[in-house]
Enzyme design. Structure first.
Site, PDB file in Angstrom:
ATOM      1  N   THR A 192      37.812 -12.627 -11.168  1.00 11.60           N
ATOM      2  CA  THR A 192      38.884 -12.970 -10.647  1.00 11.60           C
ATOM      3  C   THR A 192      39.879 -13.998 -11.435  1.00 11.60           C
ATOM      4  O   THR A 192      39.692 -14.016 -12.508  1.00 11.60           O
ATOM      5  CB  THR A 192      38.669 -13.729  -9.090  1.00 11.60           C
ATOM      6  OG1 THR A 192      39.629 -13.861  -8.365  1.00 11.60           O
ATOM      7  CG2 THR A 192      38.020 -15.214  -9.231  1.00 11.60           C
ATOM      8  N   LYS A 237      40.905 -11.285 -15.189  1.00  8.99           N
ATOM      9  CA  LYS A 237      40.845  -9.921 -15.048  1.00  8.99           C
ATOM     10  C   LYS A 237      41.102  -9.032 -16.112  1.00  8.99           C
ATOM     11  O   LYS A 237      40.547  -7.919 -16.470  1.00  8.99           O
ATOM     12  CB  LYS A 237      41.424  -9.397 -13.744  1.00  8.99           C
ATOM     13  CG  LYS A 237      40.849  -9.918 -12.407  1.00  8.99           C
ATOM     14  CD  LYS A 237      41.547  -9.113 -11.084  1.00  8.99           C
ATOM     15  CE  LYS A 237      40.852  -9.728  -9.843  1.00  8.99           C
ATOM     16  NZ  LYS A 237      41.195  -8.679  -8.791  1.00  8.99           N
TER      17      LYS A 237
END
Length: 275
Positions: free
Chosen positions: A63, A67
């Protein structure tokens, strides 16, 4: 039997619902899964990933803000990760190569179509934002065959870049870019892919984009109605959804990739709403 180890990596990470979601999946399916949260140093995401897999970890969710770095780090990428330019799922393939996937687009499509009964085929869709969140979902949305997708963003050039990138997979859909202020007619579906809602801000949209049949979907989620969805309701929208279902659906797709089992998602969404 010892549980297989999985985790979500981010910075910050304490707010993440992923450990709760995957523990519910594991309980439901009976899969031997242990799932934790790891806060990686901003300057050493790669080291965190390497260490995790070296000690026997089976799979990682990724997250904010890692990413794109996860995508670059991978030795192999699935087609949807390649197009998204970002990865939220990592695992080692049969040859032991670090492999990246992106389940965000799959997550939003399943939430809209399967959970909420929103028809994307033939729809006129307005997407707000042109960052990584939007890039990650555009391909799967276009694969549903909408009539048109308009990408509105504060910086027009970034929206135009996405139009150029996804034009080859748009099929018969018309793909356009514009500023936030330009659209002045109702859409069938509006997807907010900006993070403005989290800060209590709103993109400077015309109220005329909301018609009596417009469905509004905020990719952000909160226990209360999100700022963007509250605005949409005030403009006359009858149906608004937040992104909690997307979060659970993308997690379920990661779980399927890792375990070969597809968990039921709606009971988990319900559980999270009631937590």
């Amino acid at each position: 039997m010892k549980n297989d180890l999985y985790a979500v990596v981010g910075n910050p990470i304490s707010h993440s619902k992923s450990p709760r979601i995957h523990s519910l999946f594991a309980r439901e399916t009976g899969e031997p899964v242990e799932y934790t949260a790891i806060q990686a140093p901003l300057e050493d995401f790669a080291g965190t990933v390497t260490q995790f897999f070296e000690r026997g970890g089976k799979g990682l969710n990724v997250t904010v803000p890692f990413k794109e770095e996860a995508w670059k780090l991978a030795k192999r990428r699935t087609e949807r990760a390649e197009k998204a330019g970002a990865a939220n799922t990592l695992f080692l393939d049969e040859q032991g190569l670090l492999t990246a996937d992106n389940t965000d687009g799959c997550g939003i499509v399943r939430d809209l179509v399967d959970n909420h009964g929103v028809a994307l085929a033939g729809a006129r869709i307005l997407v707000l934002g042109a960052g990584g969140a939007v890039r990650g979902v555009l391909g799967p949305i276009l694969a549903q065959g909408p009539a048109s997708v308009t990408i509105a963003n504060r910086t027009l050039a970034r929206a135009q870049d996405l139009v150029s990138l996804f034009a080859p997979v748009a099929g018969a859909a018309r793909l356009d870019a514009c500023g936030f202020e330009q659209p002045t007619e109702p859409f069938d579906l509006i997807i907010n892919g900006t993070s403005a809602s989290l800060q209590g801000d709103l993109p400077p949209l015309s109220p005329e984009v909301i018609g009596e049949h417009t469905v509004v979907y905020d990719m952000m989620y909160s226990l209360q109605t999100t700022t963007f969805n509250q605005w949409a309701l005030e403009q006359g929208a009858q149906i608004v959804h937040d992104g909690l279902g997307m979060l659970v659906e993308q997690a379920a797709e990661s779980f399927r990739i890792w375990r070969g089992v597809s968990p039921a998602t709606l009971p988990v969404v319900e559980q999270l709403r009631n937590d």
